[in-house]
Design an enzyme around this catalytic site. Sequence first.
Site, PDB file in Angstrom:
ATOM      1  N   HIS A   1     -28.798  23.545 -15.241  1.00  0.00           N
ATOM      2  CA  HIS A   1     -28.851  22.167 -15.738  1.00  0.00           C
ATOM      3  C   HIS A   1     -30.298  21.697 -15.846  1.00  0.00           C
ATOM      4  CE1 HIS A   1     -26.715  18.010 -15.791  1.00  0.00           C
ATOM      5  NE2 HIS A   1     -27.801  18.015 -16.541  1.00  0.00           N
TER       6      HIS A   1
ATOM      7  N   LEU B   1     -35.127  20.813 -21.359  1.00  0.00           N
ATOM      8  CA  LEU B   1     -36.416  21.345 -21.800  1.00  0.00           C
ATOM      9  C   LEU B   1     -36.993  20.534 -22.955  1.00  0.00           C
ATOM     10  CD1 LEU B   1     -35.815  25.209 -21.530  1.00  0.00           C
ATOM     11  CD2 LEU B   1     -37.076  23.721 -19.961  1.00  0.00           C
TER      12      LEU B   1
ATOM     13  N   ASN C   1     -28.965  17.581 -25.372  1.00  0.00           N
ATOM     14  CA  ASN C   1     -29.223  16.189 -25.804  1.00  0.00           C
ATOM     15  C   ASN C   1     -30.670  16.007 -26.227  1.00  0.00           C
ATOM     16  OD1 ASN C   1     -30.065  16.499 -23.125  1.00  0.00           O
ATOM     17  ND2 ASN C   1     -29.764  14.341 -22.633  1.00  0.00           N
TER      18      ASN C   1
ATOM     19  N   HIS D   1     -20.776  15.671 -18.059  1.00  0.00           N
ATOM     20  CA  HIS D   1     -21.495  14.583 -17.372  1.00  0.00           C
ATOM     21  C   HIS D   1     -20.463  13.467 -17.214  1.00  0.00           C
ATOM     22  CE1 HIS D   1     -24.970  11.517 -17.372  1.00  0.00           C
ATOM     23  NE2 HIS D   1     -23.885  10.783 -17.529  1.00  0.00           N
TER      24      HIS D   1
ATOM     25  N   ASP E   1     -30.961  19.259 -12.636  1.00  0.00           N
ATOM     26  CA  ASP E   1     -30.941  18.208 -13.666  1.00  0.00           C
ATOM     27  C   ASP E   1     -32.383  17.775 -13.961  1.00  0.00           C
ATOM     28  OD1 ASP E   1     -30.233  16.343 -15.546  1.00  0.00           O
ATOM     29  OD2 ASP E   1     -29.391  14.905 -14.130  1.00  0.00           O
TER      30      ASP E   1
ATOM     31  N   HIS F   1     -39.874  12.960 -18.183  1.00  0.00           N
ATOM     32  CA  HIS F   1     -40.190  11.833 -19.072  1.00  0.00           C
ATOM     33  C   HIS F   1     -41.695  11.596 -19.034  1.00  0.00           C
ATOM     34  CE1 HIS F   1     -36.068  10.667 -19.867  1.00  0.00           C
ATOM     35  NE2 HIS F   1     -35.795  10.706 -18.579  1.00  0.00           N
TER      36      HIS F   1
HETATM   37 ZN   LIG Z   1     -26.217  14.340 -17.019  1.00  0.00          ZN
END
Ligand SMILES: [Zn+2]
Length: 462
Positions: free
Chosen positions: A64, A67, A98, A183, A336, A340
């Site tokens: 999870h 990248l 995503n 999710h 996860d 950012h």
């Molecule tokens: Zn998630």
Amino acid sequence: MAALLLTGGRVVDPANRLDAQTDLLISEGKIAAVGADAAQRAPRDAERMAVDGFVVCPGLIDLHVHLREPGQTSKETLATGTAAAARGGFTSVVCMPNTSPAIDNAGTVALIRERAAQQGIVNVFVAGAISKDIAGEELAPLGGLKRAGVVAITDDGHCVQNNELMRRACEYAKMFDLPVMDHCQDYALVTDGVMHEGYWSTVLGLRGWPSAGEEVIVARNILLAELTGAKVHCQHLSAAGSVALLREAKKRGVPISGEACPHHFTLTDAAVAGSEKFWATDGKTLNSQLSTLNSKCDWPKYDTNFKMNPPLRTARDREAILEGLADGTIEILCSDHAPHCAYEKEVEFDYAPFGITGLETELALSLMQLYHTKRLSLTDLIARFTLGPARLLRLPKGTLSVGAEADVTVFDPDREWVFEKGASASKASNSPFCGWPLRGKAVATIVGGRKAWVEERELAKA
Ligand SMILES: [Zn+2]
């Protein structure tokens, strides 16, 4: 590529139930020998690495990871993300779809795989989207994604709200033999919540994200796994109720599984307050370390590095996640990793994006919370980073069997160190663990027989 002989390490391979101080020989990119005869079988020109005092295990897998390619390379790239993975001891990562655009078609999968082959220093596996553009309205071309090489499907970052669409996704996924990762977030219950709904959200005046918002979808996924027979995997579990649901369903033989991330079993929602005064009500174990770092703070910090989705929850939830990991209800550990840009996080709590980095701290935090506290043996902890994800995704990884690809992680379970902001290989530094005293650290990461990363002081020693 010269052969590589790792001598004197504690070799722990859960897949082969091996835990012994012995040698390991890598040749032609494969595991060539494990055990007393490894040294004898090593060619004369083999490189030797003394790893006494360290653990040698199958290369760790993080299923999870964000990248951020394509489209969000100001946050992270395949090169920087995989470099962070290598430093953290990870030889394989699974990247989430995503991105911008989303990884919802064969062409984008091919692009990522090609770039990863050129720029990645660890193995990159791709998760494809469940729905087109991750919009939750129309199924993505799942057969095409499978042919293009995805190892799972997920709309991570989002959650398919339409139960009928999710049912069809499960049916197709079963046909194509793909696990469905989810999710778990019910939008109607969560609305625009930014932290766990409870005492601290009330004190801090922030909108709440209730545990039920996760548990409802975990329950939905259990029912759909049962109905369709598809393998459904619940991502980053944060709530005690989710663990209880999963435990009960697994007992009945439902093909359901779950994963946990270190922040959810290390921190609580009190961390958003961040003040010594606030910490006191909940300041046991690791949280109290942070209170000394922030001892001068009198006011709530609203530190956006404690904002993630799902959010940090209560001490009871944290305990339930730890128990779920200890009793095998949760078989997979992951980060996860959600990088950012600094400017994106340097805003009011409400406006900051969810997520923190994790590739370089997850091994240490897992060792601290699970192994050093004696909740899990070293074998079981390593299994949650190797065998667990390899089984779910049917990867020919997570083992030191002779003939397997030589993905190997060497780590020092006792090394004390501090995760310094700015010292990370990731492009981003949005971690709540910057400045934390940690225990346990990777010292060498070997991918397909090549040294992807070796800690300098260890290299000098060898
Ligand atoms: Zn998630």
